[in-house]
Design an enzyme around this catalytic site. Structure first.
Site, short mmCIF file in Angstrom:
data_model
loop_
_atom_site.label_atom_id
_atom_site.label_comp_id
_atom_site.label_asym_id
_atom_site.label_seq_id
_atom_site.Cartn_x
_atom_site.Cartn_y
_atom_site.Cartn_z
N SER A 1 -8.30 -22.89 -10.38
CA SER A 1 -9.64 -22.34 -10.22
C SER A 1 -10.17 -21.94 -11.59
O SER A 1 -9.53 -21.17 -12.31
CB SER A 1 -9.61 -21.12 -9.30
OG SER A 1 -9.32 -21.49 -7.98
N GLY B 1 -21.35 -21.84 19.47
CA GLY B 1 -21.61 -23.16 20.02
C GLY B 1 -21.98 -24.14 18.93
O GLY B 1 -21.48 -24.08 17.81
N PHE C 1 -4.68 -27.67 -9.43
CA PHE C 1 -5.41 -26.77 -8.53
C PHE C 1 -5.86 -25.49 -9.25
O PHE C 1 -5.80 -24.39 -8.67
CB PHE C 1 -4.57 -26.39 -7.30
CG PHE C 1 -3.98 -27.56 -6.58
CD1 PHE C 1 -4.79 -28.53 -6.01
CD2 PHE C 1 -2.60 -27.71 -6.48
CE1 PHE C 1 -4.24 -29.61 -5.33
CE2 PHE C 1 -2.04 -28.78 -5.82
CZ PHE C 1 -2.86 -29.74 -5.24
N GLU D 1 -1.55 -18.47 -3.58
CA GLU D 1 -0.81 -17.23 -3.88
C GLU D 1 0.53 -17.21 -3.15
O GLU D 1 1.05 -16.17 -2.77
CB GLU D 1 -1.63 -15.96 -3.52
CG GLU D 1 -3.06 -15.93 -4.02
CD GLU D 1 -3.18 -15.82 -5.52
OE1 GLU D 1 -2.28 -16.32 -6.22
OE2 GLU D 1 -4.16 -15.25 -6.00
N GLY E 1 3.92 -31.27 -9.37
CA GLY E 1 5.22 -31.37 -8.71
C GLY E 1 5.92 -30.05 -8.53
O GLY E 1 7.11 -30.00 -8.20
N GLY F 1 4.85 -26.54 -6.67
CA GLY F 1 3.95 -25.63 -5.96
C GLY F 1 4.73 -24.45 -5.45
O GLY F 1 4.90 -23.45 -6.14
N ARG G 1 14.33 -12.91 3.72
CA ARG G 1 15.33 -12.58 2.70
C ARG G 1 15.45 -11.08 2.51
O ARG G 1 16.56 -10.54 2.38
CB ARG G 1 14.98 -13.26 1.37
CG ARG G 1 15.29 -14.74 1.34
CD ARG G 1 14.83 -15.38 0.03
NE ARG G 1 15.24 -16.77 -0.06
CZ ARG G 1 14.86 -17.60 -1.03
NH1 ARG G 1 14.02 -17.17 -1.98
NH2 ARG G 1 15.26 -18.85 -1.04
#
Length: 381
Positions: free
Chosen positions: A157, A338, A155, A362, A128, A130, A374
């Site tokens: 790695s 192709g 998530f 990141e 919740g 990110g 900002r």
């Protein structure tokens, strides 16, 4: 203004490229199918000094600058962006420990991380939390025996694969000032992992949730000062954004190189397809875009090396620009192949899949725009 790389930097790039072509490229598809990277690869990486690229020499690292590091990641990504990106995450963790960890923790965790006897993972994102990373909920309750962690990271790695996890957790009130950083070692009681995530790309990297259930972490595993963990995480992300951008650049360049070769060999209507002006223009556009991305990325890395006051802004802008350029170029390379581009044998579709996530991790590219505007408004003021 001198845009030339030094002889040392050229040698670093060539060494990384040669290593990738020998030790990674021939096996990249196999590792993707297996969903893991063999641990013996990291020992070879460590021998080159790539386990602590910008870790100080006092801590046993290579002591390179950020510009030097993006050259390494660009070169390695010619072989496999997934493997190179995993190494980037490890280096981001190692740099945090070098800057902020106490000596005992450096000796126990950082020293073997530099040689890559230990592999590190970065644990900030939660199910919740990110883009709004400061809203993280994983809590570390301090007691006489250490910190008791409860929560879940998402998530990650290297989840279940790495030897230690650099974890951002809440030791105080809500908001960024209540966040600290601790190191949790694999095998700690209360540390567990979710199932292996089935991902679009980066499939050679094992990715899982990392879960803490009354996970007791020694007090000496605190990195730096309580309450400064969010600041450490953001400092680490500046360099991480450059590295991921370099991985996009290297992957896209590899795709373009393969496409140039393919178009010189593929015949249609009596001539090789690189002789059709419409397709030549597409090649030119890709070359222009990659060269612009490369220049922008190296400028941002230079600013971070120089500790320029606008370095964070430039890292964010470069991350947004380069990762999107890399994906566009890889997608165009697939199109120019192709139907063959859609086949795994040609390797282009893997690059397309691997690069797509670089616009998300990141810090999403939407957040990169937010950082940029900002800074822009603050400069106006």
């Amino acid at each position: 203004m001198d845009f030339a790389l030094s002889d040392e930097q050229l040698a670093i790039y060539d060494m990384a490229h040669a290593f990738g072509q020998e030790h990674i490229a021939p096996f990249a598809r196999q590792w993707e199918a297996e969903g893991t990277i063999p641990r013996d690869l990291w020992a070879k990486v460590g021998e080159l000094g790539f386990g602590g690229l910008y870790v100080s020499e006092d801590s046993g690292g290579t002591g390179l600058g950020r510009l030097d590091a993006v050259l390494v990641f660009e070169a390695l990504s010619h072989a496999c962006p997934s493997v190179a990106s995993f190494l980037s995450i490890h280096n981001m963790c190692a740099a945090m420990l070098d800057k902020f960890a106490p000596d005992e923790l450096k000796a126990r965790i950082l020293e073997p991380a530099v040689t890559m006897e230990k592999v590190l993972s970065y644990c900030l994102t939660e199910p919740g939390a990110g883009s709004d990373a400061a809203a993280l909920k994983t809590r570390a309750q301090k007691g006489n025996a250490g910190y008791t962690l409860n929560g879940t990271k998402a998530f990650i790695s290297g989840g279940g694969y790495s030897d230690a996890y650099v974890v951002m957790c809440r030791t105080g009130d809500e908001g960024p000032k209540g966040i600290s950083t601790v190191v949790v070692e694999h095998g700690t009681e209360g540390l567990s992992y979710g199932g292996l995530e089935d991902k679009m790309g980066w499939r050679s990297q094992p990715t899982r949730q990392v879960q803490f259930d009354d996970c007791l972490v020694p007090l000496e595993n605190l990195v730096g000062t309580e309450g400064d963990g969010f600041k450490y995480a953001m400092i680490g992300l500046d360099g991480g954004r450059l590295n991921i951008s370099a991985c996009s650049l290297g992957g896209a360049q590899a795709a373009l190189n393969q496409t140039l070769t393919y178009m010189g060999e593929r015949k249609a209507f009596g001539k090789s397809i690189d002789q059709f002006q419409a397709l030549q223009f597409r090649l030119a556009d890709m070359e222009i875009e990659l060269q612009a991305a490369r220049t922008f990325l190296r400028q941002a890395a230079w600013k971070l090396d120089q500790k320029a006051p606008d370095a964070t802004k430039f890292c964010a802008m470069a991350k947004k620009f380069v990762t999107e350029a890399g994906s566009r170029v890889a997608d165009q390379c697939l199109q120019l192949h192709g139907g063959y581009g859609y086949l795994a044998d040609y390797g282009i579709e893997k690059i397309v899949r691997d690069l797509r996530v670089h616009q998300i991790l990141e810090g999403t590219n939407e957040i990169m725009r937010l950082i940029t505007v900002r800074a822009l408004l603050a400069e106006r003021g």
